[in-house]
Each structure stands twice: as structure tokens, then as C-alpha cells.
Design a protein around this motif. Structure first.
Motif, PDB file in Angstrom:
ATOM      1  N   GLN A  61       1.104  -0.740  -0.098  1.00  0.00           N
ATOM      2  CA  GLN A  61       0.245  -0.139  -0.085  1.00  0.00           C
ATOM      3  C   GLN A  61       0.650   1.317   0.278  1.00  0.00           C
ATOM      4  O   GLN A  61       1.804   1.340   1.107  1.00  0.00           O
ATOM      5  CB  GLN A  61      -1.421   0.185   1.394  1.00  0.00           C
ATOM      6  N   THR A  62       0.418   2.413  -0.720  1.00  0.00           N
ATOM      7  CA  THR A  62       1.185   3.732  -0.557  1.00  0.00           C
ATOM      8  C   THR A  62       0.024   4.188   0.044  1.00  0.00           C
ATOM      9  O   THR A  62      -0.602   4.621   0.163  1.00  0.00           O
ATOM     10  CB  THR A  62       0.981   4.414  -2.035  1.00  0.00           C
ATOM     11  N   VAL A  63       0.808   5.106   1.112  1.00  0.00           N
ATOM     12  CA  VAL A  63       0.840   6.133   2.075  1.00  0.00           C
ATOM     13  C   VAL A  63       0.749   7.267   1.696  1.00  0.00           C
ATOM     14  O   VAL A  63       2.092   7.489   1.694  1.00  0.00           O
ATOM     15  CB  VAL A  63       0.147   5.659   2.949  1.00  0.00           C
ATOM     16  N   THR A  64       0.660   8.664   0.830  1.00  0.00           N
ATOM     17  CA  THR A  64       1.065   9.950   0.989  1.00  0.00           C
ATOM     18  C   THR A  64       0.023  10.702   2.369  1.00  0.00           C
ATOM     19  O   THR A  64      -0.625  10.508   2.325  1.00  0.00           O
ATOM     20  CB  THR A  64       0.717  10.098  -0.377  1.00  0.00           C
ATOM     21  N   TRP A  65       1.085  11.032   2.678  1.00  0.00           N
ATOM     22  CA  TRP A  65       1.052  12.229   4.070  1.00  0.00           C
ATOM     23  C   TRP A  65       1.907  13.565   3.793  1.00  0.00           C
ATOM     24  O   TRP A  65       2.451  13.414   3.773  1.00  0.00           O
ATOM     25  CB  TRP A  65       1.219  12.110   5.405  1.00  0.00           C
ATOM     26  N   LEU A  66       0.671  14.510   3.126  1.00  0.00           N
ATOM     27  CA  LEU A  66       1.222  16.083   3.319  1.00  0.00           C
ATOM     28  C   LEU A  66       1.502  17.340   4.501  1.00  0.00           C
ATOM     29  O   LEU A  66       0.654  16.986   5.034  1.00  0.00           O
ATOM     30  CB  LEU A  66       0.949  16.717   1.521  1.00  0.00           C
ATOM     31  N   LEU A  67       2.423  17.612   4.483  1.00  0.00           N
ATOM     32  CA  LEU A  67       2.180  18.278   5.132  1.00  0.00           C
ATOM     33  C   LEU A  67       2.165  19.927   4.486  1.00  0.00           C
ATOM     34  O   LEU A  67       1.577  20.656   5.500  1.00  0.00           O
ATOM     35  CB  LEU A  67       3.745  18.388   6.295  1.00  0.00           C
ATOM     36  N   ALA A  68       2.500  19.947   3.711  1.00  0.00           N
ATOM     37  CA  ALA A  68       2.408  21.307   2.919  1.00  0.00           C
ATOM     38  C   ALA A  68       2.531  21.145   0.992  1.00  0.00           C
ATOM     39  O   ALA A  68       3.298  20.071   0.570  1.00  0.00           O
ATOM     40  CB  ALA A  68       3.594  22.271   3.230  1.00  0.00           C
ATOM     41  N   GLY A  69       1.825  22.438   0.653  1.00  0.00           N
ATOM     42  CA  GLY A  69       1.403  21.400  -1.234  1.00  0.00           C
ATOM     43  C   GLY A  69       0.630  20.881  -1.443  1.00  0.00           C
ATOM     44  O   GLY A  69      -0.307  20.303  -0.466  1.00  0.00           O
ATOM     45  N   GLU A  70       0.125  20.135  -2.621  1.00  0.00           N
ATOM     46  CA  GLU A  70      -0.543  19.544  -3.386  1.00  0.00           C
ATOM     47  C   GLU A  70       0.227  18.042  -4.151  1.00  0.00           C
ATOM     48  O   GLU A  70       0.927  19.207  -4.818  1.00  0.00           O
ATOM     49  CB  GLU A  70      -1.116  20.289  -3.960  1.00  0.00           C
ATOM     50  N   VAL A  71      -0.756  17.830  -4.178  1.00  0.00           N
ATOM     51  CA  VAL A  71      -0.205  16.639  -4.914  1.00  0.00           C
ATOM     52  C   VAL A  71      -0.851  16.365  -6.079  1.00  0.00           C
ATOM     53  O   VAL A  71      -2.483  15.728  -5.070  1.00  0.00           O
ATOM     54  CB  VAL A  71       0.928  15.506  -4.749  1.00  0.00           C
ATOM     55  N   GLU A  72      -1.248  15.740  -7.276  1.00  0.00           N
ATOM     56  CA  GLU A  72      -1.951  15.227  -7.851  1.00  0.00           C
ATOM     57  C   GLU A  72      -2.032  13.457  -8.149  1.00  0.00           C
ATOM     58  O   GLU A  72      -1.317  13.378  -8.580  1.00  0.00           O
ATOM     59  CB  GLU A  72      -3.148  15.471  -9.475  1.00  0.00           C
ATOM     60  N   HIS A  73      -2.936  13.123  -7.706  1.00  0.00           N
ATOM     61  CA  HIS A  73      -2.228  11.222  -8.208  1.00  0.00           C
ATOM     62  C   HIS A  73      -4.061  10.934  -9.200  1.00  0.00           C
ATOM     63  O   HIS A  73      -4.463  11.082  -8.992  1.00  0.00           O
ATOM     64  CB  HIS A  73      -2.936  10.931  -6.357  1.00  0.00           C
ATOM     65  N   LYS A  74      -2.698   9.618  -9.512  1.00  0.00           N
ATOM     66  CA  LYS A  74      -4.295   9.204 -10.583  1.00  0.00           C
ATOM     67  C   LYS A  74      -3.635   7.984 -10.734  1.00  0.00           C
ATOM     68  O   LYS A  74      -1.848   7.547 -10.626  1.00  0.00           O
ATOM     69  CB  LYS A  74      -4.046   9.801 -12.531  1.00  0.00           C
TER      70      LYS A  74
END
Ligand code: MN
Length: 294
Positions: A61-74
Motif C-alpha cells: 500500500q502507498t500512504v501519501t501524507w503531506l504537510l504542505a503543498g498539493e499533489v495530484e494522484h491518478k
């Protein structure tokens, strides 16, 4: 084994337009913390630094956790989401999925975050791929639990082994004392700023490993900072990890690589015309199964 500072390695991620990440897991001796098997910390970086074109995953499983900014996932099951700080992006590859991740022009100028991988146990690693997105809790709760349970908070994210993941926001000088599950081993990442974990300094982007049996931890910082705690029951399956794949044998990996190259297994990232990332050549040796060294 004792507690140990896991000094992260600097690694370029994402081909020609690579973002530099700090990789604390897998570590030479500590391959996994619970089922957490991979940790890349990045930022703060400006511009649109993340450009990771379509690539495959297996067995994790991938877990993306951001503290700042934005990421587009497709991804190849048709998901398209914009991940913001506090949101949980949880992709379960099962036997195979492909995805892409791009930081967005319109986003805040700095990107800071962590991408983790979680090894799927043998009972789940052949499942069909799925994607789960849990929008961030807008409250100012200093403890945000994104996996499992901690300090009376619970995440509804789907995981397949006993584990925990949480963000802890630290005000200057005020210690956060957390009760831990003594069945778990843990890692505490200095996700933003330098922190102290039971008195030991952990610099921005580094991780402190805490061995099983521990009932509590105190985290403090002299300036406002953010820690991310991960943990789980020691993972007792032996993994073979190579490139974007988690398997159990050399042959698992060879097959996955061939099936990415031939386009027969990992689907197509919906709505993404960027050229996919080719698999690197296999090394000239048999990949060895690895587990934690004590
Ligand atoms: Mn990926």
C-alpha cells in the motif's frame, strides 16, 4: 536492538525530473517497522518539484501524507484526487496497479511530505487493487491519526496488519506524551523541523526507531514542529523488495518487471498521457529475501 536513529539516505525520485527525497526505510538493519517498509521524506521544496510519471506497484500500500503543498494522484483503477495536507491517500496495489503523482502549479509554493509503503501480508498481496481517500479533519487537534488508533483517535483507513500512523503537531517547548502499544515497534519522523524523542535529537527528515515493549514516548521541539509516528506489530514475513515491487522471491520480482515492460498486468493510468517510467534492468544477481537484523 535498542532505539536507533535511522539516518536517511538522499535519493533522486522520478526519472529525468527527479525530486530529492530522504529515505529512512528500508534501513540497512531495520528493514521494516511493523508492516511499514519504506519511508521517503521530501521538502520543503518550491516550484512544482514532483513529477513522477506512470509506474507500477505490487504487494504494498502507498500512504501519501503531506504537510504542505498539493499533489495530484491518478491511477489505473480510475482514481483522480488532489491530495492536500491532512488528507490520506491510500493506494492498495494488491497484485498490481499503476499510478502517477504530480505537484500542482496552483498549489502553495512549498511541498513537504512523506510517502510510505506498507507491505501487504501474504493473505492480501494478491488482492485486486483499490484506492481509498480520506479527506483531512479540519479541526486543530494536534494529534491526527491516519492509520489505526492512538490517543483515543481512530482512522477508518483499511490496513491488513496491526499498525498505526499519526501526525503530531508540536507547539514550542510543550511535550506531547503518547501512550504506545507495547506490542508494536515504532518510528518517529521529524516531518517538519527538528524534534527530540525522549530527549534524543532527531533532525528534520530523520527517523528514530523505538523497539517493541515501549509503553510511552515524549516528543518535544524548541520551535513549532511536526512529528509523524508510525508503528506496528513486527512483520514476520520475509520480503524481497526491488524498484517499486514488494514480493517474496526473486522470481516474483522478475515476473512483475516483465509484466510492466510488456504492459500486461498493471493497467493504464487513466487520463495521463505522459510516457510511463520504464523498469531498470535487473541486477546481475539473485535478489535476497531480507528481514530485520537484531
Ligand atoms: Mn508510486
Amino acid at each position: 536492538m535498542g532505539d536507533e536513529l535511522l539516518v536517511a539516505r538522499d535519493v533522486p525520485l522520478g526519472g529525468t525530473r527527479a525530486i530529492m527525497v530522504r529515505r529512512a526505510l528500508p534501513h540497512r538493519r531495520i528493514r521494516t517497522i511493523g508492516a511499514w517498509c519504506f519511508a521517503d521524506h521530501y521538502g520543503p521544496v518550491s516550484g512544482t518539484p514532483m513529477f513522477v510519471a506512470p509506474h507500477p506497484h505490487m504487494g504494498l500500500q502507498t500512504v501519501t501524507w503531506l504537510l504542505a503543498g498539493e499533489v495530484e494522484h491518478k491511477d489505473s483503477v480510475g482514481s483522480k484526487v488532489t491530495v492536500k495536507p491532512g488528507d490520506l491517500s491510500l493506494m492498495t496495489s494488491g497484485r498490481g496497479i499503476s499510478h502517477s503523482e504530480y505537484s500542482l502549479d496552483a498549489a502553495t509554493p512549498m511541498l513537504t511530505g512523506i510517502q510510505f509503503w506498507v507491505a501487504l501480508p501474504d493473505s492480501a498481496r494478491q488482492m485486486e487493487p483499490t484506492f481509498e481517500f480520506i479527506e483531512g479533519d479540519p479541526s486543530d487537534d494536534p494529534i491526527k491519526v491516519f492509520i489505526g488508533e492512538l490517543a483515543g483517535r481512530t482512522s477508518r483507513a483499511t490496513v491488513y496488519t496491526p499498525m498505526v500512523g499519526a501526525q503530531i503537531t508540536l507547539a514550542a517547548v510543550v511535550a506531547q506524551r503518547l501512550e504506545l502499544n507495547p506490542e508494536f515497534e515504532h518510528g518517529v519522523v521529524a516531518a517538519s523541523g527538528d524534534i527530540r524523542v525522549d530527549g534524543s535529537l532527531v533532525r528534520h527528515g530523520q527517523m528514530m526507531y523505538l523497539e517493541p515493549g515501549r509503553k510511552q514516548v515524549a516528543i518535544v521541539a524548541s520551535e513549532p514542529a511536526t512529528a509523524v509516528l508510525i508503528g506496528g506489530e513486527p512483520f514476520d514475513e520475509t520480503l524481497v523488495m526491488w524498484w517499486n515491487f514488494v514480493g517474496r522471491s526473486h522470481e516474483d520480482i522478475v515476473t512483475a518487471r516483465e509484466e510492466w515492460e510488456s504492459g500486461t498486468r498493471f493497467g493504464t493510468v487513466v487520463g495521463d498521457d505522459n510516457p510511463r517510467i520504464p523498469a531498470p534492468p535487473m541486477p546481475n544477481l539473485r535478489l535476497k529475501p531480507r528481514r530485520n537484523l537484531s
